[in-house]
Design a protein around this motif. Structure first.
Motif, short mmCIF file in Angstrom:
data_model
loop_
_atom_site.label_atom_id
_atom_site.label_comp_id
_atom_site.label_asym_id
_atom_site.label_seq_id
_atom_site.Cartn_x
_atom_site.Cartn_y
_atom_site.Cartn_z
N GLN A 7 0.83 -1.20 0.00
CA GLN A 7 0.00 0.00 0.00
C GLN A 7 0.86 1.26 0.00
OE1 GLN A 7 -0.41 -2.57 2.15
NE2 GLN A 7 -2.55 -3.20 2.11
N GLN A 25 -8.09 12.24 -1.49
CA GLN A 25 -9.04 11.53 -2.36
C GLN A 25 -8.41 11.17 -3.70
OE1 GLN A 25 -12.14 10.40 -1.53
NE2 GLN A 25 -12.19 9.42 -3.53
N LEU A 28 -6.13 8.25 -3.11
CA LEU A 28 -6.94 7.04 -3.00
C LEU A 28 -7.34 6.51 -4.38
CD1 LEU A 28 -8.60 5.00 -1.27
CD2 LEU A 28 -10.48 6.64 -1.41
N GLU A 29 -7.85 7.38 -5.22
CA GLU A 29 -8.31 6.97 -6.55
C GLU A 29 -7.18 6.37 -7.38
OE1 GLU A 29 -10.11 10.56 -8.02
OE2 GLU A 29 -11.76 10.42 -6.57
N GLN A 32 -5.86 2.91 -5.79
CA GLN A 32 -6.78 1.78 -5.96
C GLN A 32 -6.51 1.01 -7.25
OE1 GLN A 32 -10.59 3.76 -5.42
NE2 GLN A 32 -10.76 2.95 -3.34
N GLY A 37 -9.18 -2.15 -3.18
CA GLY A 37 -9.65 -2.31 -1.81
C GLY A 37 -8.94 -1.44 -0.79
N ILE A 38 -7.89 -0.71 -1.20
CA ILE A 38 -7.22 0.19 -0.26
C ILE A 38 -8.23 1.25 0.18
CG2 ILE A 38 -6.33 1.76 -2.04
CD1 ILE A 38 -3.76 2.01 -0.35
N GLY A 39 -8.20 1.58 1.45
CA GLY A 39 -9.19 2.51 2.00
C GLY A 39 -8.59 3.84 2.41
N MET A 40 -9.46 4.78 2.69
CA MET A 40 -9.03 6.13 3.07
C MET A 40 -8.23 6.13 4.37
SD MET A 40 -8.77 9.16 2.00
CE MET A 40 -9.98 9.63 0.80
N ALA A 41 -8.58 5.26 5.32
CA ALA A 41 -7.83 5.21 6.57
C ALA A 41 -6.37 4.82 6.31
CB ALA A 41 -8.47 4.22 7.54
N THR A 42 -6.15 3.92 5.37
CA THR A 42 -4.79 3.52 5.00
C THR A 42 -4.05 4.68 4.34
OG1 THR A 42 -5.47 1.22 4.73
CG2 THR A 42 -3.43 1.87 3.64
#
Length: 122
Positions: A7, A25, A28-29, A32, A37-42
């Protein structure tokens, strides 16, 4: 010692590939695509550790959220597109800004953000 996870590598790569400051954001985009499946918290956890490690720096814009870019850039400024909200690096500086400071003041540094429409939005 910070773990260099899949990640984290994806986040580092997307910031490097962008060539401009990215919002969480946007990170994140892009990440991914490499790590489904990587999330915003990561994203936020890695941003925090990359800031602490000095790998990235924060670009703070008035009235906007923070963006992140690779550390180690020479002095530069930014252009913020009012339409798509993307931020771009401007590798130019108007020079001596001391003459703009009030008499008797000593200028220590400056940041300049240009606002308008990027080439894709105009």
């Amino acid at each position: 010692m910070e773990r260099n996870t899949r990640q984290r590598k994806a986040i580092q790569q997307c910031i490097a590939d962008a060539g401009r400051p990215l919002a969480p954001q946007e990170i994140l985009e892009h990440a991914q695509g490499a790590v489904p499946g990587i999330g915003m918290a990561t994203i936020y956890r890695n941003i925090k550790s990359m800031l602490e490690a000095g790998e990235i720096t924060t670009v703070s814009l008035p009235g906007g959220g923070d963006r992140y870019e690779l550390a180690g850039h020479h002095h530069h400024h930014h252009f913020h597109c009012r339409s798509c909200d993307k931020v771009y690096e401007v590798h130019a500086c108007p020079g001596d800004m001391q003459k703009l400071a009030p008499e008797g003041f000593v200028l220590e540094s400056h940041e300049l953000t240009l606002y308008g429409l990027c080439s894709q939005c105009r």
